[in-house]
Design an enzyme around this catalytic site. Structure first.
Site, PDB file in Angstrom:
ATOM      1  N   HIS A   1      34.155  71.166 -36.114  1.00  0.00           N
ATOM      2  CA  HIS A   1      35.543  71.465 -35.837  1.00  0.00           C
ATOM      3  C   HIS A   1      36.440  71.101 -37.127  1.00  0.00           C
ATOM      4  CE1 HIS A   1      35.346  73.326 -32.226  1.00  0.00           C
ATOM      5  NE2 HIS A   1      35.212  72.192 -31.607  1.00  0.00           N
TER       6      HIS A   1
ATOM      7  N   ASP B   1      26.703  75.396 -30.023  1.00  0.00           N
ATOM      8  CA  ASP B   1      27.877  74.538 -29.399  1.00  0.00           C
ATOM      9  C   ASP B   1      28.612  75.401 -28.346  1.00  0.00           C
ATOM     10  OD1 ASP B   1      29.283  71.660 -29.222  1.00  0.00           O
ATOM     11  OD2 ASP B   1      30.586  73.349 -28.977  1.00  0.00           O
TER      12      ASP B   1
ATOM     13  N   HIS C   1      31.818  75.749 -28.121  1.00  0.00           N
ATOM     14  CA  HIS C   1      32.945  75.894 -29.001  1.00  0.00           C
ATOM     15  C   HIS C   1      32.740  76.533 -30.339  1.00  0.00           C
ATOM     16  CE1 HIS C   1      33.897  72.964 -25.965  1.00  0.00           C
ATOM     17  NE2 HIS C   1      35.111  73.320 -26.032  1.00  0.00           N
TER      18      HIS C   1
ATOM     19  N   ASP D   1      27.555  71.329 -24.447  1.00  0.00           N
ATOM     20  CA  ASP D   1      28.733  71.527 -23.563  1.00  0.00           C
ATOM     21  C   ASP D   1      28.495  72.908 -22.943  1.00  0.00           C
ATOM     22  OD1 ASP D   1      28.820  72.969 -26.089  1.00  0.00           O
ATOM     23  OD2 ASP D   1      30.953  72.095 -26.402  1.00  0.00           O
TER      24      ASP D   1
END
Length: 362
Positions: free
Chosen positions: A172, A209, A211, A289
């Site tokens: 991120h 991931d 995200h 995740d």
């Protein structure tokens, strides 16, 4: 694949001169003078970890759902299960300010001298009240060690065929902005170092991931040397719609996606990626995740499904004879550490990685 110019537009490595040539020269000099690449004996394993990765300070780290002791527990499981000898783990060096400036802007790095700014990025409000010297020591130093590990992993992957940084995967963060517990852009740094030091010109990021990896997408959106396959849940953070336009191959998996559906979509995605791009290095962001029960990822993939996912990616790279770097990235359940260790054990059993000690005399 991006059709734009191959010129890297990451705004880091700023200098007093406005000349892009001077900026690129400064960046190159920083990379060539870095100590993060060092020779590792063949008696070691291309698995990178330091006890400094693990974050602990007065229990404040528990205010974020991320398990900040995950990295150490992964290694403990591997050692306990007889898969890995502690003496074979490679310890990286801490990324210096000059190393970080290869990608990051000076203004962004300076902003991290504010505890308030760091607290926003790592999403732990009480950190704003701590002296910055403590924040540097207890939070940012562990992250800088992990950055060093990610950068080194590319060198080891080229030498061994694969390398695993037990930490890293801060997808991120981009050159001038952090967020989502990601302070430094280790993925972007790893790739830029590899371009210069390893004579690599084409890199594929496989970001699995849960995200969206908006950080590296912003950094490499206009760089045709980098192909991004991002398989993510569009219903969760970061909702970065601008960054989504830079994804070469976007695979959206909705909340509640079960194991079999997830793996079927991954098979198709890898086939498309392999047909579209011929990389010289694969950077695999292997967040856990996606696990069923992870409140932030919101997918329903089983532990065995995670092992199958990792195996598919490693087979993809091995069959094409492409060096692979694996990063552990996100995962917000205490069970993540064992799931990762079990997956690495499976990779070892299947002959996709080799963590066993070499024979005596070699």
């Amino acid at each position: 694949m991006s059709t734009s110019s191959s010129t890297n537009v990451i705004p880091g490595a700023s200098s007093s001169s406005s000349s892009s040539v001077d900026v690129e020269t400064l960046r190159r000099n920083r990379i060539l003078s870095s100590k993060l690449y060092f020779d590792v004996p063949l008696t070691m394993a291309p698995l990178i970890y330091s006890s400094s990765y693990d974050i602990a300070f007065f229990g404040i780290e528990k205010l974020h759902p991320f398990d900040s002791s995950k990295w150490g527990r992964i290694c403990q499981f591997l050692i306990k299960n007889g898969v890995l000898e502690r003496s074979r783990i490679v310890e990286p060096l801490e990324a210096s300010n000059d190393d970080l400036l290869v990608v990051h802007t000076e203004s962004y790095l300076s902003s991290l001298k504010s505890s308030y700014k760091v607290a926003i990025i790592i999403e732990v409000p009480p950190v704003a009240l701590l002296p910055n010297c403590l924040v540097q020591q207890k939070v940012l130093y562990p992250f800088r060690k992990q950055v060093g590990g990610t950068i080194l992993a590319a060198k080891l992957a080229k030498e061994w065929g694969w390398a695993i940084n037990v930490g890293g995967g801060f997808h991120h963060c981009c050159a001038d902005k952090g967020g989502g517990f990601c302070v430094y852009a280790d993925i972007s740094l790893c790739i830029i170092f590899a371009f210069t030091r390893l004579n690599i010109s084409r890199v594929m990021i496989i970001d699995l991931d849960a995200h969206q990896g908006n950080g590296h997408e912003m950094d490499f959106g206009n760089d045709s040397r980098v192909y991004i396959l991002d398989m993510y849940n569009p219903d969760i953070y970061p909702f970065d719609f601008k960054a989504r336009t830079y994804i070469d191959q976007s695979v959206q998996v909705q909340s509640g996606t079960p194991t079999q559906v997830y793996l079927e979509q991954l098979d198709k995605a890898l086939e498309v990626a392999g047909n579209n791009f011929n990389p010289e290095l694969v950077l695999y962001n292997a967040g856990t995740d996606i696990l069923d029960g992870d409140s932030l990822g919101q997918l329903k993939v089983s532990p065995d499904g995670v092992a199958s996912r990792d195996e598919k990616v490693f087979r993809f790279a091995k069959e094409k004879n492409i060096p692979l770097v694996m990063l552990t990235s996100g995962g917000y359940m205490k069970s993540s550490a064992k799931v990762i260790a079990d997956s690495l054990t499976n990779l070892s059993i299947k002959g996709l990685i080799d963590l066993a000690a070499p024979p005596l005399g070699t």
